[in-house]
Design a protein around this motif. Structure first.
Motif, short mmCIF file in Angstrom:
data_model
loop_
_atom_site.label_atom_id
_atom_site.label_comp_id
_atom_site.label_asym_id
_atom_site.label_seq_id
_atom_site.Cartn_x
_atom_site.Cartn_y
_atom_site.Cartn_z
N LEU A 61 30.91 -50.49 -15.42
CA LEU A 61 30.71 -49.78 -14.11
C LEU A 61 29.44 -50.52 -13.34
N TYR A 62 28.24 -50.37 -14.18
CA TYR A 62 27.21 -51.10 -13.44
C TYR A 62 27.34 -52.59 -12.94
N ASP A 63 27.95 -53.28 -13.69
CA ASP A 63 28.40 -54.59 -13.34
C ASP A 63 29.02 -54.75 -11.78
N TYR A 64 30.17 -53.79 -11.96
CA TYR A 64 30.85 -53.73 -10.51
C TYR A 64 30.00 -53.07 -9.52
N LEU A 65 29.20 -52.13 -9.83
CA LEU A 65 28.37 -51.50 -8.82
C LEU A 65 27.39 -52.47 -8.08
N GLU A 66 26.83 -53.37 -9.31
CA GLU A 66 25.97 -54.36 -8.82
C GLU A 66 26.54 -55.41 -7.53
N THR A 67 27.79 -55.41 -7.60
CA THR A 67 28.60 -56.43 -6.78
C THR A 67 29.01 -55.88 -5.35
N SER A 68 29.15 -54.60 -5.72
CA SER A 68 30.05 -53.83 -4.55
C SER A 68 29.13 -53.80 -3.29
N LYS A 69 30.03 -53.91 -2.15
CA LYS A 69 29.48 -53.74 -0.89
C LYS A 69 29.57 -52.42 -0.21
#
Lengths: 365, 365
Positions: A278-286
């Motif tokens: 979840l956090y990995d995705y959130l870091e890249t999410s725009k």
């Protein structure tokens, strides 16, 4: 019947194996010819249930012998009062660290008992998105205890380093991180948790108390209801009156499930892996924002939002079509919250991130 | 799987239909894809569960609109403290009627809060085998309330006539007679009950409070934990914190079961018929003794003994072979106790009396 991915902050997802066992035993627990719900708490059969539950919990958490364990009613909120009622000496003085809604409520409850209770650190200035530096707090020589809420369900933060209490007993509300990873019990004076987040059904709190902190009646500072006195419950081995026997029974099964999964080390590994997705995705999410300071992130409750309330509502509504439910954030912060407790399978987290990606693609302008 | 006749005083026998429904819904309540145990108490689905439970209870008991109903944790024992904490005015004065173990405990708890609490009638002189005359008690003009335990589980007695409280609010612990027969709620100030005797699983108490008795914070005389304040629970509709949602769900099913059985009039008829089978036999028995004054007999808990401890133990042991379990009396009185709550079928009582006759024949010398 189709099961959903239930991201509720509590009551929350339980292991399916446990639910199936409970259903199978509903009319006849262990050859007794009755449900646990129908069984006197004074029977040998129930005695084994509660004793096994305590033994398994002690085993799972590696609780030293000089700590007592009690199973009580009233949730963590009742302990907000029980803590000052049981721990305050004549000083009636305690230091609270404010990192969110529940530590604030605990502080307010303690304040009702004594004016000398105070907040010694707070992250209110940034809407509780971080854990304050607790390495050198203004703790006084006559403070009775230092209080924290270790994992902040609503704000998605966690103490990854415990405060320096300068020798005073640390009291920790672990409700939303209880049994999510190994803890060194010896670092605490009191640990307590409402079990309905990571462990069992609502209506039960577990309190773990270092022996030397247990007060005799004569040393209590306030008129304390017998049921709120820890000593009452300790002396009666949690059977002073009829306990929440159903919840103790389910928790006992969950403790055994945790052991079968490899214990708290294995839970931690699994929980960190889920949170990382979840956090990995959130870091890249725009599209999605998570404001929590990286080093203070909870691995149990992950909060995120788009910054647009309508879009958040659309996300929550569409999530249901992907079998993703109870993902709405707490009313105090809005947005979304994914509670990914022990019993949430990695597939649930993956399904959530897959949907988030899809939603981002369709809604990012 | 074979079910037994479970004469436990509590937790106690529940309707088999209710248990079967609960087992069937364990993995998926009402199409939600989750168990009630896993469901946030802030969902619409759970809201309907608790609202239906309250509505059905109001219907079954015919509770007037000026009475509030709350579902709380901690059992009746927690209410022993909540009663003085919530009801005492500056007078801090109350009258208790002592008819057994639980009214005594309630009195002792109240005494901790005020020296002006006193016992105004007692049946201690004859080991609580009767209900004292309460037609003209020394109740004072400034008493805040009059307290009774309406059915005495351990001693097998019941108030069939309520005390003359001389206009003061009557507080009644109905734990072991709750929903066993119709009651006129308007005669009470407060009714409360732990549900684990006649209604549901342990871990839930129901409190019914006349509106005008609900105090604002400023009027409370003692430092009262937020969770013990009735007003907190009333204002939050029992959802101030996470309630014992499982127990509320099961109780809701039991309320519907009672309605389907014909309501409290029908329950009373059935319960009286069951009790009559036992008492009629006891009156003729040359082996078994029941000391309770005839007009004060409970129809929920029937106590009896042979007068010989060894023979009592033999009875309890042999009863198991007849599928009759948890028939041992409370340690305070010894002997046997048959708790014949709503969900005990008449066949269970008949089986018990059949065995008693057989036992009498074989053991009467």
């Amino acid at each position: 019947m189709s099961r959903v991915y239930n991201f509720s902050a509590g009551p929350a997802v339980l292991p399916e194996e446990v639910l199936k066992e409970a259903a199978n035993e509903m009319l006849d627990y262990d050859g007794s010819g009755m449900s646990i719900m129908e069984m006197s708490h004074r029977t040998k059969t129930f005695d084994k249930v509660i004793q096994d539950a305590e033994a398994d919990l002690r085993d799972v958490m590696n609780i030293p012998d000089n700590y007592k364990v009690i199973f009580v009613q009233g949730g963590a909120t009742t302990q907000f009062a029980a803590v000052p009622m049981n721990l305050m000496s004549k000083n009636q003085k305690a230091a609270y660290i404010e990192t969110g809604n529940f530590s604030k409520k605990a502080f307010q409850e303690a304040k009702m008992f004594s004016d000398k209770v105070r907040v010694v650190a707070s992250s209110k200035d940034k809407n509780y998105t971080y854990i304050p530096d607790c390495s050198n707090l203004p703790i006084d020589e006559d403070d009775d205890y230092v209080y924290i809420c270790e994992n902040n369900t609503i704000f998605g933060t966690k103490f990854h380093t415990l405060p320096n209490t300068k020798g005073k007993p640390l009291v920790s509300d672990q409700s939303s991180c209880f049994l999510s990873e190994p803890v060194d019990v010896t670092k605490y004076g009191v640990i307590y948790a409402g079990v309905q987040k990571n462990v069992g059904p609502a209506g039960l709190a577990i309190v773990i108390i270092r022996e030397d902190l247990i007060k005799e009646d004569a040393d209590l500072q306030f008129k304390t209801p017998t049921m709120l006195k820890w000593k009452t419950q300790i002396d009666a081995k949690s059977l002073y009156n009829t306990p929440n026997s159903w919840a103790i029974y389910i928790c006992g099964k969950v403790f055994k499930w945790i052991k079968a999964q490899g214990g708290l080390e294995a839970m931690k590994k699994k929980n960190e892996a889920k949170a990382k997705i979840l956090y990995d995705y959130l870091e890249t999410s725009k599209l999605f924002i998570n404001d929590v300071r990286k080093e203070d992130r909870s691995i149990m409750n992950v909060v995120f939002r788009t910054g647009n309330e309508e879009l958040d509502a659309k996300f929550v509504a569409e999530a249901k079509n992907h079998n993703i439910v109870t993902i709405k954030g707490h009313r105090l912060v809005g947005g979304m919250r994914a509670s990914i407790y022990n019993a949430m399978p990695v597939e649930g987290v993956q399904a959530l991130v897959d949907f988030m990606r899809e939603f981002e693609k369709e809604n990012l302008k």
